[in-house]
Design a protein around this motif. Structure first.
Motif, short mmCIF file in Angstrom:
data_model
loop_
_atom_site.label_atom_id
_atom_site.label_comp_id
_atom_site.label_asym_id
_atom_site.label_seq_id
_atom_site.Cartn_x
_atom_site.Cartn_y
_atom_site.Cartn_z
N THR A 20 10.81 -100.62 -42.42
CA THR A 20 10.96 -100.94 -40.99
C THR A 20 12.33 -101.54 -40.72
N ALA A 21 12.76 -102.49 -41.55
CA ALA A 21 14.06 -103.13 -41.36
C ALA A 21 15.19 -102.11 -41.50
N LYS A 22 15.08 -101.20 -42.47
CA LYS A 22 16.11 -100.17 -42.68
C LYS A 22 16.27 -99.30 -41.44
N LEU A 23 15.16 -98.85 -40.88
CA LEU A 23 15.24 -97.98 -39.70
C LEU A 23 15.77 -98.72 -38.48
N PHE A 24 15.40 -99.99 -38.31
CA PHE A 24 15.92 -100.76 -37.18
C PHE A 24 17.42 -101.00 -37.33
N ASN A 25 17.87 -101.25 -38.55
CA ASN A 25 19.31 -101.42 -38.76
C ASN A 25 20.07 -100.14 -38.48
N GLU A 26 19.53 -99.00 -38.90
CA GLU A 26 20.17 -97.71 -38.64
C GLU A 26 20.22 -97.41 -37.15
N MET A 27 19.09 -97.67 -36.44
CA MET A 27 19.08 -97.44 -35.00
C MET A 27 20.06 -98.35 -34.28
N THR A 28 20.16 -99.60 -34.72
CA THR A 28 21.08 -100.55 -34.09
C THR A 28 22.52 -100.11 -34.26
N GLU A 29 22.86 -99.57 -35.42
CA GLU A 29 24.22 -99.07 -35.65
C GLU A 29 24.56 -97.95 -34.68
N LYS A 30 23.62 -97.03 -34.46
CA LYS A 30 23.86 -95.92 -33.52
C LYS A 30 24.00 -96.44 -32.09
N ILE A 31 23.13 -97.40 -31.72
CA ILE A 31 23.19 -97.96 -30.37
C ILE A 31 24.52 -98.68 -30.15
N ASN A 32 24.94 -99.47 -31.13
CA ASN A 32 26.18 -100.24 -30.99
C ASN A 32 27.40 -99.33 -30.96
N ALA A 33 27.37 -98.22 -31.72
CA ALA A 33 28.49 -97.28 -31.70
C ALA A 33 28.66 -96.71 -30.29
N CYS A 60 6.02 -98.58 -41.18
CA CYS A 60 5.55 -99.57 -42.15
C CYS A 60 4.29 -99.13 -42.89
N TYR A 61 3.72 -97.98 -42.53
CA TYR A 61 2.52 -97.49 -43.21
C TYR A 61 2.84 -96.74 -44.50
N ARG A 62 4.12 -96.63 -44.84
CA ARG A 62 4.58 -96.00 -46.09
C ARG A 62 4.25 -94.51 -46.17
N LYS A 63 4.29 -93.83 -45.03
CA LYS A 63 4.07 -92.38 -45.05
C LYS A 63 5.23 -91.63 -44.40
N GLY A 64 6.37 -92.31 -44.28
CA GLY A 64 7.55 -91.66 -43.70
C GLY A 64 7.50 -91.52 -42.19
N GLY A 65 6.74 -92.38 -41.54
CA GLY A 65 6.59 -92.30 -40.08
C GLY A 65 7.79 -92.87 -39.34
N PRO A 66 7.82 -92.70 -38.01
CA PRO A 66 8.93 -93.19 -37.18
C PRO A 66 8.74 -94.66 -36.80
N LEU A 67 9.75 -95.24 -36.17
CA LEU A 67 9.63 -96.59 -35.65
C LEU A 67 8.68 -96.60 -34.47
N THR A 68 7.79 -97.59 -34.44
CA THR A 68 6.79 -97.70 -33.38
C THR A 68 6.72 -99.14 -32.89
N VAL A 69 5.86 -99.38 -31.91
CA VAL A 69 5.64 -100.73 -31.40
C VAL A 69 5.16 -101.65 -32.53
N THR A 70 4.31 -101.16 -33.40
CA THR A 70 3.83 -101.96 -34.53
C THR A 70 4.99 -102.39 -35.42
N ASP A 71 5.94 -101.49 -35.65
CA ASP A 71 7.11 -101.84 -36.47
C ASP A 71 7.94 -102.93 -35.81
N ASN A 90 6.88 -105.30 -33.84
CA ASN A 90 6.16 -106.55 -34.02
C ASN A 90 6.29 -107.06 -35.45
N LEU A 91 6.23 -106.16 -36.41
CA LEU A 91 6.38 -106.54 -37.82
C LEU A 91 7.79 -107.07 -38.08
N PHE A 92 8.80 -106.39 -37.55
CA PHE A 92 10.20 -106.76 -37.78
C PHE A 92 10.51 -108.14 -37.20
#
Length: 293
Positions: A170-183, A129-140, A142-144
């Motif tokens: 943040t929402a985009k990365l969580f949706n992508e991760m959820t798709e992989k987990i559900n697969a 969420c810091y807009r620098k291309g970072g990974p999903l973190t605990v802060t993300d 909480n934001l999501f």
């Protein structure tokens, strides 16, 4: 000391791992390895301990990379040897337990398990969420889940440091991760997760990893965890204080008005300390030898 030439006329002190200040002429770097967390312990003890009520306090200092926990019941608990980053340090220091879970700890799903840290996104690139291309973190996470409100954050993110937190990334990365987990879960015949359940699952892992060292400071030493107050500070402490307190049976959370900078505030409250040693020469007689005489 060469860089401090000319400072002899003024008061110039360094914080040490034992929670005391030392004049720069008597200062040694090896005695200040945990000086930052020690400042937090002093700040917590000075602001959250009530000498009349005398309820012991657990210091819960959650920063970006790690969380430091300590216990104060009217006196500071010291240890005189500990292993820091695999190196044995023989110097007085406050008894502080550190766990690699903080606001910037990276969220990873691996082998069917949720992992939080120990790797951290750091200040750069920082959370997604810091807009620098970072990974999903605990802060993300909480934001999501709506626990962080972008309108209360300054617009200091992005390449020009003038944008708000990025909820879309943040929402985009969580949706992508959820798709992989559900697969992966579908292959095993398991039900799907929603993106919100995935984010909450990571936060539960983070909460448990932070509650564990608190139990080590209390239950493992014969103290009842529920009979303590939780003093919450650090930049990310407020995001997890209530859930950590609930899992430990703690009913009261104390958040000081300077909680986001309590370690620095503790520096101002710390007292100067001086250590001295002297030899002792004496005859030692056991009770057995006295009986013989």
């Amino acid at each position: 000391e060469g860089g401090l030439a000319g400072q002899h006329a003024c008061r110039f002190e360094f914080m040490q791992s034992d929670g005391g200040l030392a004049d720069f002429r008597n200062f040694s770097g090896v005695r200040a390895i945990l000086s930052g967390p020690a400042g937090g312990v002093v700040g917590c003890a000075s602001t959250s301990w009530d000498p009349n009520e005398r309820t012991p306090v657990i210091g819960f200092d959650m920063g970006g990379t790690s969380t430091d926990v300590s216990r104060f019941d009217g006196h500071y608990e010291h240890v005189f040897g500990s292993k820091v980053a695999g190196v044995l340090i023989q110097s007085p220091q406050l008894d502080i337990n550190t766990v690699a879970a903080g606001g910037g700890s990276i969220l990873v799903y691996r082998n069917g398990l949720f992992y939080v840290g120990p790797e951290s996104a750091g200040a750069h690139p920082g959370p997604a969420c810091y807009r620098k291309g970072g990974p999903l973190t605990v802060t993300d996470a909480n934001l999501f889940l709506g626990r962080l409100l972008p309108e209360y954050f300054p617009h200091i993110f992005g390449p020009n440091e003038d944008q708000p937190l990025d909820t879309a990334a943040t929402a985009k990365l969580f949706n992508e991760m959820t798709e992989k987990i559900n697969a992966e879960r579908r292959e095993k015949g398991q039900p799907d997760y929603s993106p919100e359940e995935v984010a909450l699952g990571f936060l539960k892992v983070a909460d448990e990893s932070m509650a564990r060292p608190i139990r080590n400071l209390t239950q493992a030493r014969g103290f009842e965890t529920a009979s303590h107050h939780l003093a919450c500070f650090g930049g990310a402490g407020g995001q997890h204080a209530c859930t950590v307190a609930a899992s430990l049976g703690i009913s009261r959370v104390i958040i000081h008005k300077y909680s986001s900078v309590l370690s620095a505030y503790g520096l101002a409250l710390a007292e100067a300390v001086k250590e001295s040693q002297e030899p002792v020469s004496a005859d030692y007689l056991s009770s057995h030898s006295r009986l013989q005489k």
